[in-house]
Design an enzyme around this catalytic site. Structure first.
Site, PDB file in Angstrom:
ATOM      1  N   LEU A   1      25.204   6.326   4.078  1.00 58.42           N
ATOM      2  CA  LEU A   1      24.219   6.593   5.126  1.00 58.42           C
ATOM      3  C   LEU A   1      23.700   8.029   5.081  1.00 58.42           C
ATOM      4  O   LEU A   1      22.663   8.324   5.680  1.00 58.42           O
ATOM      5  CB  LEU A   1      24.824   6.288   6.502  1.00 58.42           C
ATOM      6  CG  LEU A   1      25.273   4.834   6.692  1.00 58.42           C
ATOM      7  CD1 LEU A   1      26.014   4.669   8.013  1.00 58.42           C
ATOM      8  CD2 LEU A   1      24.098   3.878   6.641  1.00 58.42           C
TER       9      LEU A   1
ATOM     10  N   SER B   1      29.197   6.582  21.916  1.00 60.09           N
ATOM     11  CA  SER B   1      30.443   7.248  22.315  1.00 60.09           C
ATOM     12  C   SER B   1      30.325   7.680  23.763  1.00 60.09           C
ATOM     13  O   SER B   1      29.223   7.927  24.274  1.00 60.09           O
ATOM     14  CB  SER B   1      30.666   8.493  21.453  1.00 60.09           C
ATOM     15  OG  SER B   1      31.695   9.287  21.998  1.00 60.09           O
TER      16      SER B   1
ATOM     17  N   TYR C   1      27.593  15.981  17.671  1.00 65.07           N
ATOM     18  CA  TYR C   1      27.991  14.597  17.939  1.00 65.07           C
ATOM     19  C   TYR C   1      27.303  14.076  19.207  1.00 65.07           C
ATOM     20  O   TYR C   1      26.732  12.978  19.212  1.00 65.07           O
ATOM     21  CB  TYR C   1      29.514  14.558  18.089  1.00 65.07           C
ATOM     22  CG  TYR C   1      30.125  13.189  18.158  1.00 65.07           C
ATOM     23  CD1 TYR C   1      30.105  12.332  17.065  1.00 65.07           C
ATOM     24  CD2 TYR C   1      30.764  12.755  19.317  1.00 65.07           C
ATOM     25  CE1 TYR C   1      30.704  11.082  17.128  1.00 65.07           C
ATOM     26  CE2 TYR C   1      31.361  11.507  19.385  1.00 65.07           C
ATOM     27  CZ  TYR C   1      31.328  10.669  18.287  1.00 65.07           C
ATOM     28  OH  TYR C   1      31.914   9.439  18.351  1.00 65.07           O
TER      29      TYR C   1
ATOM     30  N   LYS D   1      24.680  10.919  19.563  1.00 62.41           N
ATOM     31  CA  LYS D   1      25.017   9.706  20.317  1.00 62.41           C
ATOM     32  C   LYS D   1      24.125   9.536  21.554  1.00 62.41           C
ATOM     33  O   LYS D   1      23.800   8.411  21.945  1.00 62.41           O
ATOM     34  CB  LYS D   1      26.494   9.736  20.716  1.00 62.41           C
ATOM     35  CG  LYS D   1      27.469   9.698  19.527  1.00 62.41           C
ATOM     36  CD  LYS D   1      27.370   8.422  18.697  1.00 62.41           C
ATOM     37  CE  LYS D   1      28.510   8.316  17.690  1.00 62.41           C
ATOM     38  NZ  LYS D   1      28.453   7.080  16.893  1.00 62.41           N
TER      39      LYS D   1
END
Ligand code: NAP
Length: 220
Positions: A38, A113, A126, A130
Site C-alpha cells: 500500500l 481507530s 496516525y 484515521k
C-alpha cells in the site's frame, strides 16, 4: 459465494477478519505485502489490474502507527502514514466501487481507530489519517448507498496485536487494561465479529458510521 478482499490479513486484526469471513462462506483474497504494498502507488495499480473477478466486500485493515511527538515527527512519517492508512484505501475503494455499483451490491469497511475520534500524545500522523478515514467513510457512504454499496468504519480501542505491543511496554499495557471498563484489551476476533456483521447481507441499513469497539474506554 461473495468475494472479499482484506488488506493487512497476514496478522493481527486483519487475520481475524479474513478467518471470520472465510468461516462465513466468503472467498477471501488476502494479498501479502509482496503482492500488494500500500506504500507504493504502482503496486496498488498492478494489484487492481491483476484482479480477475469482481470483489463484493472490501475491508481496508492494513495500517501503520509511527509514534512521534510534534518536535520529533518527520515529514516522511506523515506522508507514509497518509499513503498507507488513507490514500491507498481510497484508491482501492475508487476502483472496486465501480464494479459494486454496476452489480448493485457491495460492503466496504474501513478499519479506523479510537485515535480517529479522540487522540493521545505522539499520535499526530496516525490521528490525522484515521480522522480523515472517518470523513471519507461518511462521504463515500452518501455517494454509494443508493447503489446498495454500504460503507462503514470500525474504530477499535486497544487490541492485543503486534502494533499495540510495538507502541506500548508490557507495564503500559497492564496499566491501560485497568483503565478500560471491561478491564482488558480486545482480542482481534472481537473486532472481526463486528466487521463481519457490517460485511454481511444482514446489514441492510447501517451506513456511514464509525463504530467504536473499545470496551467502554471512550465512555470515561
Ligand atoms: N491494535 C490496535 O490496538 C488497534 C487499535 C485501533 C486500530 N487499529 C487498526 O487496525 C488495523 C490493524 O492493526 P493491527 O494491530 O492488526 O496491526 P499489525 O498487527 O501491526 O498488522 C498490520 C497489518 O498491516 C499490514 N501492512 C502494514 N503496512 C503495509 C503496507 N505498506 N502494505 C500492505 N500491508 C501493510 C501488515 O503486513 P505485514 O505483515 O506485511 O507487515 C499487517 O498485515 C490498522 O489499520 C490499525 O491502525 C489497531
Amino acid at each position: 459465494m461473495r468475494t472479499a478482499l482484506v488488506t493487512g490479513a497476514s496478522r493481527g486484526i486483519g487475520a481475524a477478519i479474513a478467518s471470520k469471513l472465510t468461516d462465513s462462506g466468503c472467498k477471501v483474497l488476502a494479498p501479502s505485502r509482496v503482492e500488494l504494498d500500500l506504500a507504493s502507488e504502482s503496486s496498488v495499480e498492478a494489484y487492481l489490474a491483476s484482479l480477475e473477478k469482481p470483489v463484493d466486500i472490501l475491508v481496508n485493515d492494513a495500517g501503520i502507527n509511527r509514534v512521534a511527538m510534534l518536535e520529533n515527527i518527520q515529514g516522511r512519517d506523515i506522508s507514509d502514514t497518509l499513503q498507507i492508512n488513507l490514500l491507498a484505501p481510497f484508491r482501492l475503494i475508487q476502483f472496486l466501487a465501480q464494479q459494486m455499483k454496476a452489480r448493485n451490491y457491495g460492503r466496504i469497511v474501513n478499519i479506523s481507530s479510537l485515535w480517529g475520534v479522540v487522540s493521545r500524545g505522539g499520535r499526530i500522523s496516525y490521528s490525522m489519517s484515521k480522522t480523515a478515514l472517518n470523513g471519507m467513510t461518511r462521504s463515500l457512504a452518501v455517494e454509494l448507498a443508493p447503489y446498495n454499496v454500504l460503507v462503514n468504519a470500525v474504530a477499535p480501542g486497544y487490541v492485543m496485536t503486534d502494533l499495540t505491543r510495538q507502541n506500548n511496554t508490557p507495564a503500559e499495557i497492564e496499566k491501560i487494561s485497568q483503565q478500560i471498563p471491561i478491564q482488558r484489551l480486545a482480542r482481534p476476533q472481537e473486532i472481526a465479529d463486528v466487521v463481519a456483521f457490517l460485511c454481511s447481507e444482514q446489514n441492510t441499513y447501517l451506513v456511514g458510521q464509525t463504530i467504536i469497539v473499545d470496551g467502554g474506554y471512550s465512555c470515561l
